[in-house]
Design a protein around this motif. Structure first.
Motif, PDB file in Angstrom:
ATOM      1  N   ALA A   1       0.862  -1.187   0.000  1.00 32.02           N
ATOM      2  CA  ALA A   1       0.000   0.000   0.000  1.00 32.02           C
ATOM      3  C   ALA A   1       0.893   1.230   0.000  1.00 32.02           C
ATOM      4  O   ALA A   1       2.088   1.154   0.331  1.00 32.02           O
ATOM      5  CB  ALA A   1      -0.915   0.001   1.218  1.00 32.02           C
TER       6      ALA A   1
ATOM      7  N   LEU B   1      -4.323   0.878  -2.024  1.00 29.54           N
ATOM      8  CA  LEU B   1      -3.864  -0.510  -2.026  1.00 29.54           C
ATOM      9  C   LEU B   1      -3.404  -0.874  -3.436  1.00 29.54           C
ATOM     10  O   LEU B   1      -4.057  -0.504  -4.410  1.00 29.54           O
ATOM     11  CB  LEU B   1      -5.004  -1.437  -1.597  1.00 29.54           C
ATOM     12  CG  LEU B   1      -4.676  -2.915  -1.424  1.00 29.54           C
ATOM     13  CD1 LEU B   1      -3.741  -3.127  -0.234  1.00 29.54           C
ATOM     14  CD2 LEU B   1      -5.958  -3.723  -1.228  1.00 29.54           C
TER      15      LEU B   1
ATOM     16  N   TYR C   1      -5.526  -3.667   5.239  1.00 28.24           N
ATOM     17  CA  TYR C   1      -5.671  -2.359   4.588  1.00 28.24           C
ATOM     18  C   TYR C   1      -7.037  -1.755   4.892  1.00 28.24           C
ATOM     19  O   TYR C   1      -7.150  -0.565   5.219  1.00 28.24           O
ATOM     20  CB  TYR C   1      -5.475  -2.494   3.068  1.00 28.24           C
ATOM     21  CG  TYR C   1      -5.912  -1.257   2.328  1.00 28.24           C
ATOM     22  CD1 TYR C   1      -5.050  -0.176   2.210  1.00 28.24           C
ATOM     23  CD2 TYR C   1      -7.192  -1.158   1.800  1.00 28.24           C
ATOM     24  CE1 TYR C   1      -5.457   0.985   1.570  1.00 28.24           C
ATOM     25  CE2 TYR C   1      -7.605  -0.006   1.148  1.00 28.24           C
ATOM     26  CZ  TYR C   1      -6.733   1.058   1.037  1.00 28.24           C
ATOM     27  OH  TYR C   1      -7.141   2.205   0.407  1.00 28.24           O
TER      28      TYR C   1
END
Length: 574
Positions: free
Chosen positions: A118, A307, A321
């Motif tokens: 990410a 992401l 995430y």
């Protein structure tokens, strides 16, 4: 014999062969099945490695690349997230690890095989560029939509791009009345001592400021097109502003740190995010900075969290995430975002509350900006990045290179690679670059010439460098400085990048004499800024600092491992 066996209940030979054949077939099927199974999972691997793969499949640790300016705030938020000890449905601990990286490097890494899953750069424009470049790499048929590299994305903090000026400078410019790009340009054109800058377009603040200039030149606040950006009137407008820039730079965090260190003598004004003005004024006891919101409009650094859609991404990492995204957007996190001078994504949080740092005391105005510009499509941003090289202030830069005996071997090889990287980063063919080589004396000079004509010559000269003799550093710098003064080109940025790994021991000019010449020449002639590189632990840092300080430049330390990145970084000033 056969009958005897039949009587004894033995197995006839034909049946034996059938059983043996069946067993072999079964073994063969099992072997083929195992090969097929491993083929689906990848190459045959030891059991331990397969076990690791299983762990990787369930991995819930998310590595997040972040842009440097928000490191302090993000570290606190991530520590708070990790302390929650959240777990995935299969019991894996959710953890987030941070890795600092410049946004431009994030994009390059994400196009290959990144070590992070990410990213949170300072602007959504980097994600647009990443997806655009990723799509160009994919081979899709006509009518097919190319896959995206960037998956889920959300904004959790924003900050307008402003022109930060010392309060006395801001008042001279007309503040608290509105101030625009035209005001900055006129002041810089009328007053040669006025110094301002923005970062190169390799950084979000520099690119967003440049986009704002193009919008102002086109007379628009929305819908900037490629035609607008390439119109002659727009190019003339932007060129007129850019010709007053002192020099470009590597990023706003570096600029704000230099302003804290060097104070009023550094620059009169510079482009940064609003939150850095707040940060500066909280830490500063002297004259404060004031955020000027350009009357023509401004763009925002919008700090997305995104992401990456990687083949190796596990379902648990995706869940981590999602949990981090929810955490950053909760009320407490958003209040912490505001406490660091950013504007939260949660619009229900008041910017003028009693504990808000967005105050006049901290040099900012939460009611500004009055005009927000629309972010152009990625294709238009790319056009602006390309045509900016035709509008930016051009450069005369001498590379002053130590080839004394101490540079022999790997050290000189690394320096050659670094010099090559420096040249490669300067894209414009009209930029002028020269070379001064010194050891016991000044050995070789390649005069300033446009790179479109001499790039190959410079590459060859760098490849041919040999190390031998003493260190006449001051004579080398003086040679370059005198040539720049003799040329007297006030239209361009005049600069020297000098590197040495040793101590001055062979020059005909003394340090004090050279310092006086630089100080006098910069006041009466053309300003020349000198960047010095102390290459290795034996370099004479004090001498280099005296030379750099006399010109308003700076000293950086480099090693064989870092020298390439250091030269590449310095190239962003031009």
């Amino acid at each position: 014999m056969s009958r005897q066996r039949e009587k004894q209940g033995g197995v006839p030979p034909a049946a034996t062969y059938t059983i043996i054949g069946g067993a072999l077939a079964l073994l063969l099927c099992c072997a083929l099945a195992a090969i097929a199974w491993n083929g689906l999972r990848g190459p045959l691997a030891p059991l331990a490695q397969q076990a690791d793969n299983t762990v990787g499949f369930r991995n819930a640790t998310l590595t997040l690349a972040y842009s440097p300016e928000k490191g302090q705030m993000l570290q606190i938020l991530v520590d708070q997230f990790n302390r929650q000890n959240l777990r995935t449905a299969d019991g894996q601990a959710m953890q987030v690890k941070l890795v600092e990286m410049n946004p431009e490097d994030m994009v390059s890494a994400a196009l290959e095989d990144p070590t992070f899953q990410a990213l949170t750069p300072d602007s959504m424009l980097w994600l647009d560029q990443l997806d655009r470049q990723w799509a160009l790499r994919q081979q899709v048929e006509a009518g097919q939509i190319a896959p995206r590299r960037v998956g889920e994305a959300t904004r959790y903090a924003v900050s307008p791009i402003v022109i930060a000026a010392w309060e006395t400078v801001a008042r001279d410019l007309g503040w608290p009345q509105p101030v625009g790009w035209n005001t900055i340009q006129k002041r810089a054109a009328d007053d040669a001592s006025f110094k301002w800058n923005h970062a190169s377009t390799g950084h979000a603040s520099g690119l967003l400021a440049t986009l704002a200039e193009f919008y102002a030149g086109a007379g628009k606040t929305r819908g900037l097109t490629a035609d607008d950006a390439t119109a002659q009137t727009t190019l003339d407008y932007v060129r007129n502003i850019e010709r007053t820039v002192k020099y470009y730079g590597e990023g706003e965090l570096t600029v704000i740190e230099r302003a804290q260190k060097e104070g009023r003598s550094f620059l009169d004004a510079f482009v940064v995010q609003e939150q850095l003005v707040v940060r500066f004024n909280r830490d500063q006891r002297g004259e404060k900075l004031v955020a000027l919101y350009p009357t023509e409009g401004t763009l925002w650094a919008d700090h997305p969290l995104a992401l990456l859609e990687l083949p190796s991404l596990s379902a648990n990492q995706r869940r981590t995430y999602q949990a981090l995204r929810e955490f950053l957007l909760n009320a407490d996190s958003q209040k912490l975002v505001l406490s660091y001078g950013y504007r939260p994504a949660d619009l229900s949080i008041a910017l003028d509350s009693a504990d808000s740092p967005l105050t006049v005391t901290n040099g900012v105005d939460p009611k500004q900006p009055q005009t927000t510009l629309q972010m152009p499509p990625a294709a238009v941003v790319e056009v602006v990045q390309n045509v900016w090289y035709y509008t930016k202030r051009l450069t005369n830069v001498f590379l002053v290179v130590d080839t004394s005996g101490s540079m022999r071997g790997d050290k000189l090889d690394a320096a050659k690679t670094a010099l090559g990287a420096f040249l490669a980063q300067i894209k414009g063919s009209q930029e002028r670059v020269g070379l001064v080589e010194f050891s016991g004396q000044v050995n070789n000079v390649i005069e300033l010439e446009e790179l479109g004509r001499t790039r190959d010559t410079l590459d060859s000269a760098i490849a041919a460098l040999n190390a031998n003799g003493d260190t006449a550093l001051l004579d080398g710098v003086r040679t370059a400085y005198q040539r720049l003064q003799e040329r007297g080109d006030k239209e361009r940025i005049n600069a020297i990048v000098a590197m040495t790994d040793g101590r001055e021991n062979a020059s005909s000019v003394s340090l004090n004499t050279l310092v006086r010449e630089i100080q006098r020449g910069n006041q009466t002639g053309v300003p020349v800024v000198i960047f010095c590189i102390a290459y290795g632990s034996d370099a004479d840092y004090d001498t280099l600092r005296a030379v750099a300080d006399a010109s308003g430049g700076q000293v950086r330390e480099g090693t064989e491992q870092t020298i390439r990145e250091l030269y590449k970084l310095l190239s962003s000033y031009f």
